[in-house]
Design a protein around this motif. Sequence first.
Motif, PDB file in Angstrom:
ATOM      1  N   LEU A 170     -96.671 -82.416  61.298  1.00  0.00           N
ATOM      2  CA  LEU A 170     -96.859 -81.279  60.424  1.00  0.00           C
ATOM      3  C   LEU A 170     -96.176 -80.122  60.076  1.00  0.00           C
ATOM      4  N   ALA A 171     -95.039 -79.987  60.769  1.00  0.00           N
ATOM      5  CA  ALA A 171     -94.079 -78.974  60.753  1.00  0.00           C
ATOM      6  C   ALA A 171     -92.803 -79.569  60.073  1.00  0.00           C
ATOM      7  N   LEU A 172     -92.620 -80.916  59.877  1.00  0.00           N
ATOM      8  CA  LEU A 172     -91.808 -81.672  58.885  1.00  0.00           C
ATOM      9  C   LEU A 172     -91.471 -80.946  57.530  1.00  0.00           C
ATOM     10  N   PRO A 173     -90.155 -80.489  56.888  1.00  0.00           N
ATOM     11  CA  PRO A 173     -90.008 -79.717  55.636  1.00  0.00           C
ATOM     12  C   PRO A 173     -90.885 -80.640  54.614  1.00  0.00           C
ATOM     13  N   LEU A 174     -91.372 -79.872  53.602  1.00  0.00           N
ATOM     14  CA  LEU A 174     -92.220 -80.567  52.643  1.00  0.00           C
ATOM     15  C   LEU A 174     -91.180 -81.495  51.801  1.00  0.00           C
ATOM     16  N   VAL A 175     -89.798 -80.618  51.417  1.00  0.00           N
ATOM     17  CA  VAL A 175     -88.796 -81.191  50.551  1.00  0.00           C
ATOM     18  C   VAL A 175     -87.493 -81.146  51.106  1.00  0.00           C
ATOM     19  N   PRO A 176     -87.283 -81.959  52.078  1.00  0.00           N
ATOM     20  CA  PRO A 176     -85.854 -82.048  52.734  1.00  0.00           C
ATOM     21  C   PRO A 176     -84.904 -82.259  52.002  1.00  0.00           C
ATOM     22  N   ARG A 177     -83.966 -81.291  52.316  1.00  0.00           N
ATOM     23  CA  ARG A 177     -82.530 -81.503  51.196  1.00  0.00           C
ATOM     24  C   ARG A 177     -81.438 -80.662  51.862  1.00  0.00           C
ATOM     25  N   HIS A 178     -80.113 -80.966  51.441  1.00  0.00           N
ATOM     26  CA  HIS A 178     -79.074 -80.414  51.916  1.00  0.00           C
ATOM     27  C   HIS A 178     -79.081 -78.947  51.064  1.00  0.00           C
ATOM     28  N   GLU A 179     -78.171 -77.957  51.819  1.00  0.00           N
ATOM     29  CA  GLU A 179     -78.102 -76.803  51.121  1.00  0.00           C
ATOM     30  C   GLU A 179     -76.951 -77.026  49.923  1.00  0.00           C
ATOM     31  N   VAL A 180     -76.134 -77.819  50.311  1.00  0.00           N
ATOM     32  CA  VAL A 180     -75.183 -78.433  49.327  1.00  0.00           C
ATOM     33  C   VAL A 180     -74.930 -79.753  49.878  1.00  0.00           C
ATOM     34  N   CYS A 181     -75.482 -80.792  48.911  1.00  0.00           N
ATOM     35  CA  CYS A 181     -75.140 -82.258  49.214  1.00  0.00           C
ATOM     36  C   CYS A 181     -73.706 -82.708  49.286  1.00  0.00           C
ATOM     37  N   PRO A 182     -73.465 -83.623  50.256  1.00  0.00           N
ATOM     38  CA  PRO A 182     -72.088 -83.976  50.490  1.00  0.00           C
ATOM     39  C   PRO A 182     -71.375 -84.617  49.408  1.00  0.00           C
ATOM     40  N   GLN A 183     -72.179 -85.429  48.719  1.00  0.00           N
ATOM     41  CA  GLN A 183     -71.524 -86.317  47.600  1.00  0.00           C
ATOM     42  C   GLN A 183     -72.007 -85.415  46.160  1.00  0.00           C
ATOM     43  N   PRO A 184     -71.254 -85.518  45.104  1.00  0.00           N
ATOM     44  CA  PRO A 184     -71.574 -84.863  43.866  1.00  0.00           C
ATOM     45  C   PRO A 184     -72.515 -85.768  43.283  1.00  0.00           C
ATOM     46  N   LEU A 185     -73.745 -84.947  42.808  1.00  0.00           N
ATOM     47  CA  LEU A 185     -74.760 -85.669  41.971  1.00  0.00           C
ATOM     48  C   LEU A 185     -74.526 -86.033  40.794  1.00  0.00           C
ATOM     49  N   PRO A 186     -74.962 -87.479  40.419  1.00  0.00           N
ATOM     50  CA  PRO A 186     -74.866 -87.759  39.035  1.00  0.00           C
ATOM     51  C   PRO A 186     -75.512 -86.969  38.090  1.00  0.00           C
ATOM     52  N   MET A 187     -74.837 -86.686  37.192  1.00  0.00           N
ATOM     53  CA  MET A 187     -75.360 -85.709  36.028  1.00  0.00           C
ATOM     54  C   MET A 187     -75.525 -86.588  34.804  1.00  0.00           C
ATOM     55  N   ALA A 188     -76.570 -86.466  34.120  1.00  0.00           N
ATOM     56  CA  ALA A 188     -77.074 -86.994  32.689  1.00  0.00           C
ATOM     57  C   ALA A 188     -76.125 -86.630  31.814  1.00  0.00           C
ATOM     58  N   HIS A 189     -75.441 -87.288  31.081  1.00  0.00           N
ATOM     59  CA  HIS A 189     -74.500 -86.767  30.027  1.00  0.00           C
ATOM     60  C   HIS A 189     -75.331 -86.735  28.714  1.00  0.00           C
ATOM     61  N   ASP A 190     -74.666 -85.785  27.666  1.00  0.00           N
ATOM     62  CA  ASP A 190     -75.184 -85.586  26.443  1.00  0.00           C
ATOM     63  C   ASP A 190     -74.250 -86.508  25.448  1.00  0.00           C
ATOM     64  N   ASP A 191     -74.333 -87.783  24.977  1.00  0.00           N
ATOM     65  CA  ASP A 191     -73.817 -88.277  24.126  1.00  0.00           C
ATOM     66  C   ASP A 191     -74.518 -88.904  22.980  1.00  0.00           C
ATOM     67  N   PRO A 192     -74.610 -87.941  21.782  1.00  0.00           N
ATOM     68  CA  PRO A 192     -75.716 -88.236  20.700  1.00  0.00           C
ATOM     69  C   PRO A 192     -75.503 -89.782  20.047  1.00  0.00           C
ATOM     70  N   GLU A 193     -74.345 -90.211  20.006  1.00  0.00           N
ATOM     71  CA  GLU A 193     -74.191 -91.572  19.721  1.00  0.00           C
ATOM     72  C   GLU A 193     -74.661 -92.708  20.626  1.00  0.00           C
ATOM     73  N   GLU A 194     -74.832 -92.631  22.006  1.00  0.00           N
ATOM     74  CA  GLU A 194     -75.375 -93.315  23.077  1.00  0.00           C
ATOM     75  C   GLU A 194     -76.740 -93.133  22.847  1.00  0.00           C
ATOM     76  N   ASP A 195     -77.226 -91.975  22.506  1.00  0.00           N
ATOM     77  CA  ASP A 195     -78.774 -91.583  22.288  1.00  0.00           C
ATOM     78  C   ASP A 195     -79.338 -92.247  21.350  1.00  0.00           C
ATOM     79  N   ALA A 196     -78.447 -92.413  20.096  1.00  0.00           N
ATOM     80  CA  ALA A 196     -78.945 -93.122  19.011  1.00  0.00           C
ATOM     81  C   ALA A 196     -79.115 -94.623  19.151  1.00  0.00           C
ATOM     82  N   ARG A 197     -78.075 -95.347  20.020  1.00  0.00           N
ATOM     83  CA  ARG A 197     -78.108 -96.793  20.187  1.00  0.00           C
ATOM     84  C   ARG A 197     -79.174 -96.867  20.979  1.00  0.00           C
TER      85      ARG A 197
END
Length: 183
Positions: free
Chosen positions: A139-166
Amino acid sequence: MKSRPADPRRLDVEAFAQDAGELQGEWPLASLDRLAGTAHPDAKPADTDLTHWQVQGESRPVRGGVAQTWLHLRADARVSLVCQRCLGPVGADVHAERSFQFVSGEDAAAQLDADSEDDVLALTRSLDLRDLVEDELLLALPLVPRHEVCPQPLPMAHDDPEEDARTNPFAALAALKRGGPAN
């Protein structure tokens, strides 16, 4: 008057409270199956991963009535959980500190629990303290466990309009509507 030996796996709560008993100990995290099951899949609980706990019994006199039976619990553990950002292992210190009033019968416990801010349980002659410790740590576990700063960079969505169109099936319809060629 602490004359009765207390077994934490078969604790006579009423006798323990009347004796103002005190117990403390450690259990391997792996022996708490449900709590160990919350761990990151890559994290294997080692024999050195311990759950520390202590419990005190108390019999509170009530004017004109039967004394109340109380159990005061404190437990600590360190669990490797799944970070909800990067999905990697994240260590979480889990602490539980609760007091329980014990009363005779499930019905009395349910009624008093609904009317009281205190935790109320039905009195039993044989309480498995390890199960209670595990319940409170879960019952005492954190609801959303997470790092303050994750050790690996998080993958980010990139905005490429041409890829979006495809990849967008409606892009072809929009092009036809504008009178242009569809891809």
